[in-house]
Scaffold this active site. Sequence first.
Site, PDB file in Angstrom:
ATOM      1  N   HIS A 279     -80.976  69.847  31.516  1.00  0.00           N
ATOM      2  CA  HIS A 279     -79.830  71.326  31.569  1.00  0.00           C
ATOM      3  C   HIS A 279     -79.679  71.905  30.794  1.00  0.00           C
ATOM      4  O   HIS A 279     -78.443  71.094  30.490  1.00  0.00           O
ATOM      5  CB  HIS A 279     -79.555  70.577  33.295  1.00  0.00           C
ATOM      6  CG  HIS A 279     -80.486  70.517  34.269  1.00  0.00           C
ATOM      7  ND1 HIS A 279     -81.002  71.534  34.460  1.00  0.00           N
ATOM      8  CD2 HIS A 279     -80.447  69.465  35.041  1.00  0.00           C
ATOM      9  CE1 HIS A 279     -81.767  70.622  35.704  1.00  0.00           C
ATOM     10  NE2 HIS A 279     -81.088  70.200  36.364  1.00  0.00           N
ATOM     11  N   CYS A 348     -82.277  76.369  30.257  1.00  0.00           N
ATOM     12  CA  CYS A 348     -83.114  77.467  30.455  1.00  0.00           C
ATOM     13  C   CYS A 348     -82.408  78.270  29.686  1.00  0.00           C
ATOM     14  O   CYS A 348     -81.076  77.999  29.057  1.00  0.00           O
ATOM     15  CB  CYS A 348     -82.736  77.403  31.903  1.00  0.00           C
ATOM     16  SG  CYS A 348     -84.344  76.010  33.218  1.00  0.00           S
ATOM     17  N   ARG A 357     -86.253  80.436  28.067  1.00  0.00           N
ATOM     18  CA  ARG A 357     -86.471  78.850  27.896  1.00  0.00           C
ATOM     19  C   ARG A 357     -86.241  79.182  26.477  1.00  0.00           C
ATOM     20  O   ARG A 357     -86.538  79.950  25.387  1.00  0.00           O
ATOM     21  CB  ARG A 357     -87.632  78.277  26.836  1.00  0.00           C
ATOM     22  CG  ARG A 357     -88.296  77.659  28.992  1.00  0.00           C
ATOM     23  CD  ARG A 357     -87.047  76.669  29.383  1.00  0.00           C
ATOM     24  NE  ARG A 357     -87.787  76.537  30.872  1.00  0.00           N
ATOM     25  CZ  ARG A 357     -87.717  77.214  32.211  1.00  0.00           C
ATOM     26  NH1 ARG A 357     -87.222  78.061  32.160  1.00  0.00           N
ATOM     27  NH2 ARG A 357     -88.451  76.376  32.889  1.00  0.00           N
TER      28      ARG A 357
END
Length: 380
Positions: A279, A348, A357
């Site tokens: 993340h 991300c 990405r």
Amino acid sequence: MTALRPERESGAEWYGTGAYDASQEPYASAPYDPRASAAQYASPGRTPGYQPPGYASPGPFPGYDSPGAPAGPPAPAPADDETMALRLPEPPSDVPSAAVATPAAPGGRAARRKAAKGRHGRHGGAAAGTPRGREEDARSSRPLSRVEARRQARARKPGPGVLISRIVGEVFITTGVVMLLFVTYQLWWTNVRAHAEAGNEAHQLQNDWASGKRSPGVFEPGQGFAILHIPTLDVVVPIAEGTSKSKVLDKGMVGHYGRGDLNTAMPDARTGNFGLAGHRNTHGEPFRYINRLKPGDPIVVETQDTYFVYKMTSTLPVTSPANTSVLDPVPKGSGFTGPGRYITLTTCTPEFTSKYRLIVWGRMVEERPRSKGKPDALVS
């Protein structure tokens, strides 16, 4: 009648005795009317200087003018009960004070407005102490009847527009509070919880390695098997098998693209690409600042037996989530031209979105057994 009436019968009798009988006058029984003419009160035998009641003579005797003497101005009427017709009537007690004429206040419009406020109160009501004010005070202090109470209750009851505006306002307030709580949960609480879970997993891994409970091999999805160090960013996070959000990524760990997830190589493979996902925001956000890495910055993977040291080589700022070629054994766009031992970090971008990405690549430069101690990248 009092002795102030300037009437007499004749000169001799009147001078000599000083007595006067009002009943002998032909007009004694009628009340004095100031609007009547002087001829109404005239009597035979009067001297030429006689004047109607209410007038005074400059001579020595009231009501008598000596021949040839100029007549003086009329004397003011005595202020007693007999001359009440000359006074202004007092306003009756039951008449509101607003009905009584009040002289205009001098000094212009501002002074008149100030005087009006003093007479009628600040907002046009009756001033305190006036009959109207006392009447309003008495009305407000007395108990209300049932009909009056119902009328006041209906007047205080809000209308449909007010109720709708209140409901809409409460909905907006509630929505705002819920959104604020959600943002707080996403940006703060998920990080707190993920850091706690990741830290606990890393501690458990090190304890298992020290006790010999784990050995290199194939790992189950969600099972931790290594620890990732990025000294430049002060990142220390466990690496688990798979990229499941609920089992791996949302717990603050970094996931390995293993079986079923593009099946990238393990660090101890002689050639291949070790692919990791994490993340960038929330849930521990371990890869939030990997865009700040520069070529040559160390990336270390610690396993039960070995330290694998990589050097960052290149980055791809933006690419589609469907671009899986970045995880090939020789990743496209990385600048690598042949087989080797590579590492790929994916996350991300932009921040707080998952539209694209961000890719970071590195090449292995050292494989160091744990028995020889930590590599220089972790010591310094």
